[in-house]
Design a protein around this motif. Structure first.
Motif, PDB file in Angstrom:
ATOM      1  N   ILE A  96      10.785   3.824   7.573  1.00 64.50           N
ATOM      2  CA  ILE A  96      12.206   4.120   7.769  1.00 64.50           C
ATOM      3  C   ILE A  96      13.047   2.922   7.328  1.00 64.50           C
ATOM      4  CG2 ILE A  96      14.002   4.514   9.504  1.00 64.50           C
ATOM      5  CD1 ILE A  96      11.912   6.182  11.048  1.00 64.50           C
ATOM      6  N   ALA A  97      12.637   1.727   7.735  1.00 65.35           N
ATOM      7  CA  ALA A  97      13.380   0.527   7.343  1.00 65.35           C
ATOM      8  C   ALA A  97      13.368   0.332   5.833  1.00 65.35           C
ATOM      9  CB  ALA A  97      12.799  -0.701   8.040  1.00 65.35           C
ATOM     10  N   ALA A  98      12.229   0.576   5.195  1.00 62.99           N
ATOM     11  CA  ALA A  98      12.148   0.463   3.737  1.00 62.99           C
ATOM     12  C   ALA A  98      13.083   1.468   3.080  1.00 62.99           C
ATOM     13  CB  ALA A  98      10.714   0.694   3.268  1.00 62.99           C
ATOM     14  N   SER A  99      13.146   2.682   3.619  1.00 61.95           N
ATOM     15  CA  SER A  99      14.051   3.713   3.082  1.00 61.95           C
ATOM     16  C   SER A  99      15.506   3.280   3.168  1.00 61.95           C
ATOM     17  CB  SER A  99      13.872   5.022   3.855  1.00 61.95           C
ATOM     18  OG  SER A  99      12.540   5.462   3.858  1.00 61.95           O
ATOM     19  N   ALA A 100      15.827   2.572   4.237  1.00 62.35           N
ATOM     20  CA  ALA A 100      17.195   2.093   4.422  1.00 62.35           C
ATOM     21  C   ALA A 100      17.537   0.977   3.439  1.00 62.35           C
ATOM     22  CB  ALA A 100      17.384   1.597   5.854  1.00 62.35           C
ATOM     23  N   VAL A 101      16.565   0.115   3.169  1.00 60.59           N
ATOM     24  CA  VAL A 101      16.810  -1.059   2.331  1.00 60.59           C
ATOM     25  C   VAL A 101      16.862  -0.703   0.848  1.00 60.59           C
ATOM     26  CG1 VAL A 101      15.821  -3.257   1.559  1.00 60.59           C
ATOM     27  CG2 VAL A 101      15.865  -2.692   3.995  1.00 60.59           C
ATOM     28  N   ILE A 102      16.031   0.225   0.415  1.00 57.81           N
ATOM     29  CA  ILE A 102      15.919   0.507  -1.025  1.00 57.81           C
ATOM     30  C   ILE A 102      17.269   0.787  -1.690  1.00 57.81           C
ATOM     31  CG2 ILE A 102      15.045   2.220  -2.687  1.00 57.81           C
ATOM     32  CD1 ILE A 102      12.426   2.231  -1.049  1.00 57.81           C
ATOM     33  N   PRO A 103      18.130   1.668  -1.155  1.00 55.93           N
ATOM     34  CA  PRO A 103      19.402   1.933  -1.849  1.00 55.93           C
ATOM     35  C   PRO A 103      20.359   0.744  -1.879  1.00 55.93           C
ATOM     36  CG  PRO A 103      18.890   3.684  -0.273  1.00 55.93           C
ATOM     37  CD  PRO A 103      17.969   2.559   0.010  1.00 55.93           C
ATOM     38  N   VAL A 104      20.210  -0.193  -0.929  1.00 57.02           N
ATOM     39  CA  VAL A 104      21.166  -1.304  -0.845  1.00 57.02           C
ATOM     40  C   VAL A 104      20.498  -2.647  -1.118  1.00 57.02           C
ATOM     41  CG1 VAL A 104      22.631  -0.049   0.782  1.00 57.02           C
ATOM     42  CG2 VAL A 104      20.834  -1.533   1.673  1.00 57.02           C
ATOM     43  N   PHE A 105      19.295  -2.626  -1.662  1.00 55.53           N
ATOM     44  CA  PHE A 105      18.557  -3.875  -1.843  1.00 55.53           C
ATOM     45  C   PHE A 105      19.309  -4.876  -2.707  1.00 55.53           C
ATOM     46  CE2 PHE A 105      15.356  -6.356  -4.305  1.00 55.53           C
ATOM     47  CZ  PHE A 105      14.967  -7.177  -3.264  1.00 55.53           C
ATOM     48  N   ARG A 106      20.007  -4.402  -3.718  1.00 48.43           N
ATOM     49  CA  ARG A 106      20.711  -5.309  -4.629  1.00 48.43           C
ATOM     50  C   ARG A 106      22.090  -5.704  -4.116  1.00 48.43           C
ATOM     51  NH1 ARG A 106      16.616  -7.285  -7.633  1.00 48.43           N
ATOM     52  NH2 ARG A 106      15.248  -5.578  -8.313  1.00 48.43           N
ATOM     53  N   LYS A 121       0.817  -1.212   0.000  1.00 46.96           N
ATOM     54  CA  LYS A 121       0.000   0.000   0.000  1.00 46.96           C
ATOM     55  C   LYS A 121       0.853   1.266   0.000  1.00 46.96           C
ATOM     56  CE  LYS A 121      -3.697   2.303   2.590  1.00 46.96           C
ATOM     57  NZ  LYS A 121      -4.589   2.225   3.781  1.00 46.96           N
ATOM     58  N   ASN A 122       2.029   1.211   0.620  1.00 47.20           N
ATOM     59  CA  ASN A 122       2.773   2.441   0.877  1.00 47.20           C
ATOM     60  C   ASN A 122       4.115   2.571   0.160  1.00 47.20           C
ATOM     61  OD1 ASN A 122       1.247   3.917   3.219  1.00 47.20           O
ATOM     62  ND2 ASN A 122       1.261   1.751   3.809  1.00 47.20           N
ATOM     63  N   VAL A 123       4.685   1.480  -0.327  1.00 44.87           N
ATOM     64  CA  VAL A 123       6.036   1.530  -0.896  1.00 44.87           C
ATOM     65  C   VAL A 123       6.002   1.000  -2.330  1.00 44.87           C
ATOM     66  CG1 VAL A 123       8.444   0.818  -0.623  1.00 44.87           C
ATOM     67  CG2 VAL A 123       7.021   1.215   1.406  1.00 44.87           C
ATOM     68  N   LEU A 124       6.054   1.910  -3.294  1.00 48.94           N
ATOM     69  CA  LEU A 124       5.966   1.537  -4.704  1.00 48.94           C
ATOM     70  C   LEU A 124       7.135   0.651  -5.121  1.00 48.94           C
ATOM     71  CD1 LEU A 124       4.427   1.880  -7.365  1.00 48.94           C
ATOM     72  CD2 LEU A 124       5.790   3.931  -7.801  1.00 48.94           C
ATOM     73  N   PHE A 125       8.332   0.915  -4.618  1.00 47.51           N
ATOM     74  CA  PHE A 125       9.510   0.100  -4.932  1.00 47.51           C
ATOM     75  C   PHE A 125       9.236  -1.364  -4.591  1.00 47.51           C
ATOM     76  CE2 PHE A 125      13.513  -1.935  -3.923  1.00 47.51           C
ATOM     77  CZ  PHE A 125      14.393  -1.475  -4.894  1.00 47.51           C
ATOM     78  N   PHE A 135      15.647   6.003  -7.814  1.00 47.38           N
ATOM     79  CA  PHE A 135      14.803   4.998  -7.181  1.00 47.38           C
ATOM     80  C   PHE A 135      13.315   5.322  -7.268  1.00 47.38           C
ATOM     81  CE2 PHE A 135      18.841   4.143  -4.899  1.00 47.38           C
ATOM     82  CZ  PHE A 135      18.961   2.796  -5.224  1.00 47.38           C
ATOM     83  N   GLU A 136      12.980   6.600  -7.283  1.00 47.78           N
ATOM     84  CA  GLU A 136      11.569   6.978  -7.294  1.00 47.78           C
ATOM     85  C   GLU A 136      10.943   6.907  -8.691  1.00 47.78           C
ATOM     86  OE1 GLU A 136       9.409   8.489  -4.443  1.00 47.78           O
ATOM     87  OE2 GLU A 136      10.716   6.850  -3.825  1.00 47.78           O
ATOM     88  N   SER A 168       4.175   8.990  -0.225  1.00 45.04           N
ATOM     89  CA  SER A 168       2.814   9.233  -0.695  1.00 45.04           C
ATOM     90  C   SER A 168       2.783   9.908  -2.064  1.00 45.04           C
ATOM     91  CB  SER A 168       2.051  10.100   0.313  1.00 45.04           C
ATOM     92  OG  SER A 168       2.649  11.387   0.435  1.00 45.04           O
ATOM     93  N   ASN A 169       3.810  10.714  -2.369  1.00 43.10           N
ATOM     94  CA  ASN A 169       3.857  11.402  -3.659  1.00 43.10           C
ATOM     95  C   ASN A 169       4.643  10.535  -4.640  1.00 43.10           C
ATOM     96  OD1 ASN A 169       4.368  13.146  -5.864  1.00 43.10           O
ATOM     97  ND2 ASN A 169       4.125  14.931  -4.540  1.00 43.10           N
ATOM     98  N   LYS A 170       3.950   9.983  -5.616  1.00 34.11           N
ATOM     99  CA  LYS A 170       4.563   9.025  -6.538  1.00 34.11           C
ATOM    100  C   LYS A 170       5.159   9.678  -7.789  1.00 34.11           C
ATOM    101  CE  LYS A 170       3.141   5.401  -4.124  1.00 34.11           C
ATOM    102  NZ  LYS A 170       2.343   6.055  -3.076  1.00 34.11           N
ATOM    103  N   THR A 171       5.056  11.011  -7.888  1.00 31.28           N
ATOM    104  CA  THR A 171       5.492  11.670  -9.129  1.00 31.28           C
ATOM    105  C   THR A 171       6.550  12.754  -8.930  1.00 31.28           C
ATOM    106  OG1 THR A 171       3.704  13.307  -9.007  1.00 31.28           O
ATOM    107  CG2 THR A 171       3.242  11.257 -10.178  1.00 31.28           C
ATOM    108  N   ASP A 172       6.968  13.013  -7.689  1.00 33.57           N
ATOM    109  CA  ASP A 172       7.839  14.171  -7.467  1.00 33.57           C
ATOM    110  C   ASP A 172       9.335  13.856  -7.549  1.00 33.57           C
ATOM    111  OD1 ASP A 172       8.178  12.738  -5.156  1.00 33.57           O
ATOM    112  OD2 ASP A 172       7.882  14.438  -3.808  1.00 33.57           O
ATOM    113  N   LYS A 173       9.707  12.598  -7.801  1.00 33.77           N
ATOM    114  CA  LYS A 173      11.108  12.183  -7.980  1.00 33.77           C
ATOM    115  C   LYS A 173      11.940  12.291  -6.701  1.00 33.77           C
ATOM    116  CE  LYS A 173      10.773  14.592 -12.390  1.00 33.77           C
ATOM    117  NZ  LYS A 173      11.221  15.807 -13.081  1.00 33.77           N
TER     118      LYS A 173
END
Length: 258
Positions: A88-98, A44-48, A235-236, A157-162
């Motif tokens: 916060i945890a999702a924000s931490a994981v996204i840059p290092v997910f790979r 619901k909250n994390v498009l990535f 990422f966005e 929440s803003n999916k278009t602002d980059k």
């Protein structure tokens, strides 16, 4: 009065920092079991997360759990909700997910404020100049990050602002992994690519400062902020970023897609 409030906030942060050295868990976690309801909250909250395969989503949650086991998250002047913690945890994981194996060795505590704050860390609505949504601490705030809850939620929440403030700050931590925040992703990019990367960065910064780029203007202030701002965009809005900035996309892909 504002001086007293500032002193009080600083003392609270120092107290939290002291406690963080003794506690490593942020929420009760038993046997490293991932709660099933995380999946629905993240969808619901994390498009990535939503764009990942089922197997990748399971890995993403595991990495989030690993982060939460290592990191203290403390709310200042409001009650912490689980979604705050998950974002916060999702924000931490996204840059290092790979990355196959990564943890933020330069972070022990994330302090989350209810609103944007100023240079003196004041967030009261009566205080003018509250424009800061996040920062990576230095000096006595070393190994700490401060985030605004409003900025955190706006980023997802803003999916278009980059943009995404929390991802921005975690990219600063990645930049700092070699000991200094300088905008040169030395731990992410092979040495032979650093000079071409910087040459491209300066070209892109010039375009930003000439109002000839769709990369956010803050990215034109320094190499440090360019890396974090371009990383947010990467990422966005990855498809748009790749179309608008193919060469830079390849560089950041080499950094973040291991």
């Amino acid at each position: 009065m504002l001086y007293i409030i500032t002193i009080g906030i600083l003392l609270l942060i120092l107290f939290v920092s002291f406690k963080s050295k003794k506690k490593t868990a942020t929420i009760p976690l038993t046997n490293l079991v991932i709660p099933t309801y995380w999946h629905h909250l993240l969808l619901k909250n994390v498009l990535f997360y939503k764009k990942l395969t089922i197997k990748e989503q399971q890995l993403f949650c595991s990495k989030m759990l690993h982060f939460l086991k290592r990191t203290n998250i403390r709310a200042i002047h409001f009650k912490l909700e689980e979604l705050d913690t998950l974002l916060i945890a999702a924000s931490a994981v996204i840059p290092v997910f790979r990355f196959s194996n990564w943890h933020y060795s330069n972070l022990t505590t994330v302090l989350i404020y209810p609103d944007y704050f100023d240079d003196d860390l004041q967030f009261d609505a009566k205080v003018e100049g509250r424009t800061i949504g996040g920062l990576v601490g230095t000096g006595r705030f070393e190994n700490q990050m401060i985030l605004s809850k409003k900025a955190l939620y706006h980023g997802f929440s803003n999916k278009t602002d980059k943009g995404n403030t929390a991802i921005h700050e975690f990219i600063h931590l990645l930049d700092k992994a070699d000991g200094v925040i300088d905008g040169i992703p030395a731990v992410l990019l092979d040495k032979q690519y650093i000079i071409p990367y910087l040459q491209l960065v300066h070209k892109k910064m010039e375009a930003i400062n000439n109002d000839a780029s769709d990369i956010r203007s803050y990215g034109g202030t320094s190499e440090i902020e360019f890396l974090a701002v371009a990383g947010e965009y990467f990422f966005e809005r990855p498809k748009l970023f790749k179309r608008k900035h193919p060469e830079l996309y390849k560089m950041l892909e080499a950094c973040f897609i291991k």
